[in-house]
Design a protein around this motif. Structure first.
Motif, PDB file in Angstrom:
ATOM      1  N   CYS A  45      25.350  41.643 103.791  1.00  0.00           N
ATOM      2  CA  CYS A  45      25.968  42.953 103.790  1.00  0.00           C
ATOM      3  C   CYS A  45      24.715  43.999 103.177  1.00  0.00           C
ATOM      4  N   GLU A  46      24.440  45.009 103.979  1.00  0.00           N
ATOM      5  CA  GLU A  46      23.432  45.704 103.509  1.00  0.00           C
ATOM      6  C   GLU A  46      23.907  47.298 103.880  1.00  0.00           C
ATOM      7  N   PRO A  47      24.714  47.773 102.999  1.00  0.00           N
ATOM      8  CA  PRO A  47      25.240  49.075 103.112  1.00  0.00           C
ATOM      9  C   PRO A  47      24.278  50.100 102.742  1.00  0.00           C
ATOM     10  N   VAL A  48      24.254  51.253 103.567  1.00  0.00           N
ATOM     11  CA  VAL A  48      23.905  52.420 103.072  1.00  0.00           C
ATOM     12  C   VAL A  48      24.582  53.641 103.144  1.00  0.00           C
ATOM     13  N   PHE A  49      24.718  54.385 101.875  1.00  0.00           N
ATOM     14  CA  PHE A  49      25.685  55.256 101.733  1.00  0.00           C
ATOM     15  C   PHE A  49      25.056  56.666 102.150  1.00  0.00           C
ATOM     16  N   ASP A  50      26.064  57.575 102.397  1.00  0.00           N
ATOM     17  CA  ASP A  50      25.743  59.293 102.773  1.00  0.00           C
ATOM     18  C   ASP A  50      24.850  59.133 103.890  1.00  0.00           C
ATOM     19  N   TYR A  51      25.279  58.593 105.142  1.00  0.00           N
ATOM     20  CA  TYR A  51      24.338  58.716 106.387  1.00  0.00           C
ATOM     21  C   TYR A  51      23.249  58.183 106.353  1.00  0.00           C
ATOM     22  N   GLY A  52      22.883  57.158 105.675  1.00  0.00           N
ATOM     23  CA  GLY A  52      21.754  56.390 105.737  1.00  0.00           C
ATOM     24  C   GLY A  52      20.806  57.067 104.586  1.00  0.00           C
ATOM     25  N   GLY A  53      21.044  57.815 103.592  1.00  0.00           N
ATOM     26  CA  GLY A  53      20.407  58.680 102.724  1.00  0.00           C
ATOM     27  C   GLY A  53      20.272  58.158 101.266  1.00  0.00           C
ATOM     28  N   THR A  54      21.195  56.841 101.059  1.00  0.00           N
ATOM     29  CA  THR A  54      21.366  56.557  99.571  1.00  0.00           C
ATOM     30  C   THR A  54      21.473  55.140  99.857  1.00  0.00           C
ATOM     31  N   PRO A  55      20.385  54.156  99.338  1.00  0.00           N
ATOM     32  CA  PRO A  55      20.715  52.664  99.371  1.00  0.00           C
ATOM     33  C   PRO A  55      21.704  52.419  98.502  1.00  0.00           C
ATOM     34  N   ALA A  56      22.323  51.015  98.551  1.00  0.00           N
ATOM     35  CA  ALA A  56      23.350  50.475  97.774  1.00  0.00           C
ATOM     36  C   ALA A  56      22.502  50.120  96.188  1.00  0.00           C
ATOM     37  N   LYS A  57      23.347  50.419  95.486  1.00  0.00           N
ATOM     38  CA  LYS A  57      22.872  49.417  94.434  1.00  0.00           C
ATOM     39  C   LYS A  57      24.110  48.517  93.652  1.00  0.00           C
ATOM     40  N   TRP A  58      23.577  47.293  93.867  1.00  0.00           N
ATOM     41  CA  TRP A  58      24.619  46.077  93.640  1.00  0.00           C
ATOM     42  C   TRP A  58      24.700  45.553  92.191  1.00  0.00           C
ATOM     43  N   ALA A  59      25.741  45.241  91.920  1.00  0.00           N
ATOM     44  CA  ALA A  59      26.110  44.577  90.407  1.00  0.00           C
ATOM     45  C   ALA A  59      27.132  43.358  90.671  1.00  0.00           C
ATOM     46  N   THR A  60      27.158  42.320  89.590  1.00  0.00           N
ATOM     47  CA  THR A  60      27.874  41.363  89.953  1.00  0.00           C
ATOM     48  C   THR A  60      28.711  41.334  88.578  1.00  0.00           C
TER      49      THR A  60
END
Length: 448
Positions: free
Chosen positions: A35-50
């Motif tokens: 799972c490798e989402p990118v937000f805002d039409y590819g402008g913002t990489p995801a920040k993950w937390a558990t």
């Protein structure tokens, strides 16, 4: 984000999650989850937390949005992506879910995930059972089309989306690639025809209530399109960091045609209201002010040039289809006034409709054929609407010649062009692709 309902919530509402399951039937299989989402039409990489260090849950955030990935696979964060790996033996199964539901709720195990999928299947089958599908050799594609219309319906507001995509080019590599993730008022009449034909009156009424909620422009007219939540400002921009299908550019967000003057919108609204009134056998009181305002707008603008039904970005013209739809507006308004019992308005609106009709027949015809606009010999598929909206009777010679001209001179490999780009200033370069709706219009016109 979850849009608040402006329509009454139905018995079934969206769960706001995407569920996937996998089962090993025989032998063994290595499963990998990425799972490798990118937000805002590819402008913002995801920040993950558990949260709480749970190896089966990971939350992705970016651009003011947060969603949850949950699985019975153990998950590991690798930079801006999450990955899980597991070997399934015969009879083993696994699940994963992306959730943006309230509280980021999600199925806690495979069986609960499977139950969500079963309930979704049951919903769609029950819904289709309520539709009136003809017993016809094309029954299956009619059913798929009904499901597509329902799938394009935005339940919170009742709006119907033109398409779920942006920037699919009309021809490979071309620049005619628009953002269609909005609701076009023009489409209402064709959508409602389909919904009523299939006996889907609930969806039809929801859409008419959405139209009744819309904010008009300063002169009282409706825009040609709105956001699915009713928003008016759909300012267009391009995303230069992305390419579209097969490298097509530019990728567009928003649609610059939202504030264009397209005089056919009045006819689309009023034909829809008349259609809905006849099927539901009542004229809702809250729709009558729209009838009055759109009839007044059509009366005020029908003599003016506009951008036409195809949203051409060249200079305004006296498009025949725009005049035709203004005639539809006044003709349908007169019929609605008759239903309401207002002979004075009925007479005035019908007189204007007769005036528009005479003007089209005087200025929009060359060699016995309806043309694209008053100053050209070019053909345009939108003149097929003269048959579909009963502007001329089926046996009329002008209508027959106009339909045959499009069939003979505006088709490629059996499909109909909107117009020929060499004869039309649409403000763009490159080749025009055929439009499927025009081919269906031609079939309807030939049948008529």
């Amino acid at each position: 984000a979850i849009t608040p309902h402006t329509r009454p919530p139905a018995d079934d509402d969206a769960d706001h999650m995407l569920v996937r399951t996998v089962e090993c039937v025989d032998g063994s299989v290595e499963v990998e989850l990425v799972c490798e989402p990118v937000f805002d039409y590819g402008g913002t990489p995801a920040k993950w937390a558990t949260p709480d260090g749970d190896r089966h849950v990971a939350d992705a955030s970016g651009a003011g949005v947060t969603f949850r990935l949950q699985s019975d696979l153990a998950l590991g964060i690798e930079g801006d992506r999450v990955r899980g790996r597991h070997v399934l033996q015969a009879g083993d199964h696994a699940y994963c879910v992306l959730s943006w539901a309230e509280g980021l709720s999600a199925p806690q195990d495979f069986h609960e995930a499977e139950a969500r999928i079963r309930s979704t299947i049951r919903f769609w089958r029950d819904w289709l059972d309520r539709a009136r599908i003809p017993d016809h050799r094309l029954r299956d594609p009619v059913q798929r089309s009904a499901l597509t219309i329902k799938g394009l319906t935005y339940m919170p507001t009742g709006a119907t989306v033109a398409a779920l995509t942006t920037s699919l080019p009309e021809t490979p590599g071309g620049e005619r690639n628009w953002d269609y993730r909005y609701t076009w008022i023009r489409d209402t009449t064709f959508t409602l025809q389909a919904l009523h034909f299939l006996n889907l009156t609930w969806e039809a009424d929801e859409f008419m209530q959405f139209v009744a909620d819309l904010e008009p422009t300063e002169d009282g007219s409706l825009q040609i399109m709105y956001g699915i939540d009713g928003r008016r400002d759909l300012k267009e921009s391009t995303l230069d960091n992305l390419t579209g299908y097969v490298g097509a550019k530019p990728v567009r967000i928003g649609n610059g045609a939202f504030d264009q003057r397209q005089n056919d919108v009045f006819g689309a609204v009023l034909d829809s209201i008349l259609l809905h009134t006849r099927h539901s056998e009542r004229l809702p009181r809250r729709l009558w002010p729209i009838v009055q305002s759109q009839a007044e707008c059509a009366t005020g603008v029908w003599r003016q040039p506009d951008q036409g039904i195809w949203e051409a970005r060249g200079k305004p013209q006296h498009y025949v289809s725009s005049k035709l739809m203004c005639w539809v507006a006044l003709d349908r308004a007169a019929k609605l006034a008759e239903i309401r019992g207002d002979p004075e308005l009925q007479g005035g609106w019908q007189a204007t409709a007769d005036e528009i009709r005479a003007d089209i027949l005087e200025h929009g015809v060359r060699d016995g054929v309806l043309r694209q606009h008053y100053d050209t010999d070019a053909l345009d598929a939108s003149t097929l609407l003269a048959a579909i909206f009963d502007f001329l009777p089926g046996g009329d010679e002008l209508l027959r010649k106009s339909v045959e001209a499009i069939e003979n001179d505006l088709t490629e490999d059996g499909f109909v062009l909107r117009y020929r780009t060499g004869e039309t200033d649409d403000g763009l370069s490159g080749k025009e692709g055929t439009f499927l709706i025009c081919s269906f219009w031609l079939v309807s016109a030939l049948a008529i």
